[in-house]
Write an enzyme that holds these catalytic residues in place. Structure first.
Site, PDB file in Angstrom:
ATOM      1  N   CYS A   1      -2.200   9.167   2.535  1.00 33.68           N
ATOM      2  CA  CYS A   1      -1.845   8.692   1.197  1.00 33.68           C
ATOM      3  C   CYS A   1      -2.905   9.151   0.207  1.00 33.68           C
ATOM      4  CB  CYS A   1      -1.731   7.178   1.186  1.00 33.68           C
ATOM      5  SG  CYS A   1      -3.180   6.383   1.888  1.00 33.68           S
TER       6      CYS A   1
ATOM      7  N   GLU B   1       0.889  -1.183   0.000  1.00 35.31           N
ATOM      8  CA  GLU B   1       0.000   0.000   0.000  1.00 35.31           C
ATOM      9  C   GLU B   1       0.911   1.212   0.000  1.00 35.31           C
ATOM     10  OE1 GLU B   1      -3.327   0.448   0.121  1.00 35.31           O
ATOM     11  OE2 GLU B   1      -4.266  -0.998   1.456  1.00 35.31           O
TER      12      GLU B   1
HETATM   13  P1  NAD Z   1       8.293   4.769   4.905  1.00 35.70           P
HETATM   14  O1  NAD Z   1       8.249   3.905   3.709  1.00 35.70           O
HETATM   15  O2  NAD Z   1       9.490   5.610   5.130  1.00 35.70           O
HETATM   16  O3  NAD Z   1       8.132   3.898   6.249  1.00 35.70           O
HETATM   17  C1  NAD Z   1       7.051   3.046   6.446  1.00 35.70           C
HETATM   18  C2  NAD Z   1       7.484   1.891   7.341  1.00 35.70           C
HETATM   19  O4  NAD Z   1       8.484   1.138   6.663  1.00 35.70           O
HETATM   20  C3  NAD Z   1       8.110   2.320   8.669  1.00 35.70           C
HETATM   21  O5  NAD Z   1       7.688   1.422   9.676  1.00 35.70           O
HETATM   22  C4  NAD Z   1       9.598   2.159   8.406  1.00 35.70           C
HETATM   23  O6  NAD Z   1      10.350   1.941   9.573  1.00 35.70           O
HETATM   24  C5  NAD Z   1       9.613   0.943   7.515  1.00 35.70           C
HETATM   25  N1  NAD Z   1      10.797   0.797   6.649  1.00 35.70           N
HETATM   26  C6  NAD Z   1      11.534   1.779   6.108  1.00 35.70           C
HETATM   27  N2  NAD Z   1      12.534   1.247   5.376  1.00 35.70           N
HETATM   28  C7  NAD Z   1      12.400  -0.094   5.441  1.00 35.70           C
HETATM   29  C8  NAD Z   1      13.123  -1.197   4.895  1.00 35.70           C
HETATM   30  N3  NAD Z   1      14.190  -1.021   4.112  1.00 35.70           N
HETATM   31  N4  NAD Z   1      12.695  -2.441   5.160  1.00 35.70           N
HETATM   32  C9  NAD Z   1      11.611  -2.649   5.943  1.00 35.70           C
HETATM   33  N5  NAD Z   1      10.901  -1.650   6.511  1.00 35.70           N
HETATM   34  C10 NAD Z   1      11.288  -0.384   6.248  1.00 35.70           C
HETATM   35  O7  NAD Z   1       6.970   5.638   4.842  1.00 35.70           O
HETATM   36  P2  NAD Z   1       6.554   6.860   5.781  1.00 35.70           P
HETATM   37  O8  NAD Z   1       7.227   8.090   5.304  1.00 35.70           O
HETATM   38  O9  NAD Z   1       6.689   6.461   7.201  1.00 35.70           O
HETATM   39  O10 NAD Z   1       4.988   6.942   5.450  1.00 35.70           O
HETATM   40  C11 NAD Z   1       4.473   7.761   4.483  1.00 35.70           C
HETATM   41  C12 NAD Z   1       4.190   6.997   3.207  1.00 35.70           C
HETATM   42  O11 NAD Z   1       3.220   5.969   3.444  1.00 35.70           O
HETATM   43  C13 NAD Z   1       3.583   7.878   2.139  1.00 35.70           C
HETATM   44  O12 NAD Z   1       4.175   7.555   0.910  1.00 35.70           O
HETATM   45  C14 NAD Z   1       2.121   7.486   2.151  1.00 35.70           C
HETATM   46  O13 NAD Z   1       1.445   7.749   0.944  1.00 35.70           O
HETATM   47  C15 NAD Z   1       2.215   6.030   2.449  1.00 35.70           C
HETATM   48  N6  NAD Z   1       0.940   5.503   2.958  1.00 35.70           N
HETATM   49  C16 NAD Z   1       0.195   4.728   2.133  1.00 35.70           C
HETATM   50  C17 NAD Z   1      -1.040   4.258   2.560  1.00 35.70           C
HETATM   51  C18 NAD Z   1      -1.898   3.413   1.658  1.00 35.70           C
HETATM   52  O14 NAD Z   1      -2.842   2.813   2.154  1.00 35.70           O
HETATM   53  N7  NAD Z   1      -1.635   3.348   0.372  1.00 35.70           N
HETATM   54  C19 NAD Z   1      -1.494   4.570   3.841  1.00 35.70           C
HETATM   55  C20 NAD Z   1      -0.690   5.352   4.665  1.00 35.70           C
HETATM   56  C21 NAD Z   1       0.533   5.822   4.210  1.00 35.70           C
END
Ligand code: NAD
Length: 488
Positions: free
Chosen positions: A287, A253
């Protein structure tokens, strides 16, 4: 009854609080004040392995528990959450800087998700079918995928927990939840309530820490059968690459850069209300936020003025009377301010906002002014890159075709919306938009527990959550054929 607020958030393994193996911690900052809220376990590969071992032990027992019994436990978790909703909302408020009112709304949505998924315990339908072979009975049933890693973002922290944990558990998977480093406490509180509700040891584990250090070892572990991820597209791509090496199931997502189109026949008051909500509610950290406002030429100037006036009335702060809370961390705030400054250097005009908000009482927190920008090209970074904050850009178009082309001109395809009274234009828009959600005369957000949410293009990889469609993320289908022998 304790408040569930804690000054140390540990990992959660086998239904017990456990410090990280090498006892490291990091500071979680309250984004409304810039001050330390709590210490959080900073996990590494050793902790990931311990959580996976716990989930592995628990999985067969949980899988063989009937879906009806699993549902009873989920329902009990939801009831306990409802009894503790004020405590949960307070944690969301402290971790994210959104008002208590908004936090309560989010907690309510998480609870509803629990009740919805609990209902699926008595509707765990498969199907039967006919066969081309005589005396053959055929059926297709749902079975758990196995050990599931659930990685989530911070924007709606308890809703994000609910969207993944409830469907994962109703389907009979054991899980390791990796909350965002920016919102660890509410996930930890959830695990304690789940234990109180009778969730067996090891069925839900939590590993806290940074993505690279704590998330990546979970994703890469060969024992893990499913990785379900909510976060940005770049991280999603890294996760898809890692899981593809062993062909593990992966659900993504991801981000959005969602368009909201305002036609010349739109109810402009309604369109203005929804544009402001879509762009700025939850401080734009959705998002599904509307970050591209596409306006027909003949109403552009009038609608722009309406938006500016509405944005001027927005109050920034963390009280229930405020409209706009803070963004989740300082890095995120600086990223947005730099993106706006870059767009200005490239010729953009900032109509309102664009800077850190220093409204009364919030100078220490990470508050961004509600920001509207015009005069940007469709290919500019500010038009194409997700900023995940209260920033929207305005575009002038000559008519419907140009509006649809511009709306689709994005690597993302998560949500979209059109404002028009013309039923033909509305339906044509729903047909031509390449996005997983299309709304009419509303906002770009607004998913409900029974509706499938998710995106196309770089916003996802094809599956959906929540709704009953989420069961397809957390189940495999097993086809069973039985040949009936003649009775003797
Ligand atoms: P992010 O990708 O930086 O982090 C999300 C999660 O992934 C965190 O728990 C982080 O610690 C983990 N993570 C980061 N790098 C990783 C790796 N290499 N391996 C495993 N886990 C890892 O995202 P963010 O900045 O925290 O959140 C914002 C983003 O989330 C935006 O792009 C937003 O659109 C998206 N989002 C999407 C939805 C949806 O339903 N489509 C919902 C909410 C947020």
């Amino acid at each position: 009854m304790n408040s569930l607020v804690t000054d140390t958030v540990f990992n959660w393994i086998d239904n017990n609080a456990v410090p990280a193996a090498d006892e490291k911690t990091f500071n979680k900052i309250n984004p409304a004040t810039g001050e330390i809220l709590c210490q959080v376990s900073r996990s590494s590969e050793k902790d990931a392995s311990a959580a996976i071992a716990s989930a592995k032990m628990a999985q067969p027992g949980w899988a063989s528990t009937t879906p009806v019994r699993r549902a009873e436990i989920l329902r009990e978790i939801s009831i306990i959450m409802r009894n503790r909703q004020d405590d949960l909302a307070r944690i969301v408020h402290l971790e994210t800087g959104k008002s208590i009112k908004d936090a309560l709304g989010e907690v309510g949505a998480a609870i509803e998700q629990g009740f919805f998924m609990a209902g699926e315990g008595r509707r765990f339908y498969g199907k039967t079918t006919t066969s081309g072979m005589e005396e053959r009975t055929a059926m297709t049933i749902r079975v758990p995928v196995g050990i599931s890693v659930l990685i989530i973002a911070a924007n709606t922290p308890i809703a994000n927990v609910a969207w993944k944990v409830f469907p994962a558990l109703i389907c009979g998977n054991s899980a390791i939840l990796k909350p965002s480093e920016d919102s660890p406490m509410v996930a930890w509180a959830f695990a304690q309530l789940a234990k109180e509700a009778g969730l067996p040891d090891g069925v839900l584990n939590i590993i806290n820490g940074y993505g690279q250090e704590a998330g990546a070892p979970l994703v890469e572990n060969r024992e893990v059968d499913l990785v379900s991820f909510t976060g940005c597209t770049a991280t999603g791509r890294t996760i898809a690459q890692a899981t593809s090496k062993r062909l593990a199931k992966v659900f993504l997502e991801l981000g959005g850069k969602n368009p909201l189109v305002v036609c010349d026949d739109a109810d402009l008051d309604n369109a203005c209300k929804w544009t402001i909500l879509s762009a700025f509610s939850n401080a734009g950290q959705r998002c599904a936020a509307a970050s591209r406002i596409i306006i027909f030429d003949s109403v552009y100037d009038k609608f722009k003025d309406m938006l500016i006036k509405a944005a001027e009335k927005i109050t920034v702060g963390i009280e229930d009377s405020n409209d706009l809370g803070c963004v989740i961390n300082e890095n995120q705030l600086n990223k947005m301010i730099n993106a706006v400054a870059k767009s200005e250097r490239e010729g953009a005009k900032v109509l309102i906002g664009g800077k850190r908000s220093i409204a009364a009482n919030n100078s220490g927190g990470y508050f961004m002014e509600p920001t509207l920008i015009e005069n940007v090209s469709a290919s500019a970074d500010i038009s194409q890159k997700e900023l995940f904050g209260p920033i929207a850009t305005l575009y002038r178009v000559s008519g419907f075709d140009e509006a649809v082309d511009l709306a689709n001109d994005s690597e993302y395809g998560l949500t979209s919306c059109i404002h028009t009274k013309n039923i033909n234009m509305a339906i044509e828009f729903t047909r031509r938009m390449k996005s997983g959600v299309v709304n009419v005369n509303a906002g770009t957000y607004g998913s409900e527990p029974h509706m499938p949410f998710g995106g196309v293009k770089n916003s996802g990889n094809g599956l959906r959550e929540p709704g009953t469609e989420a069961l397809d993320v957390y189940c495999e289908w097993k086809n069973i054929n039985i040949n009936i022998l003649p009775a003797k």
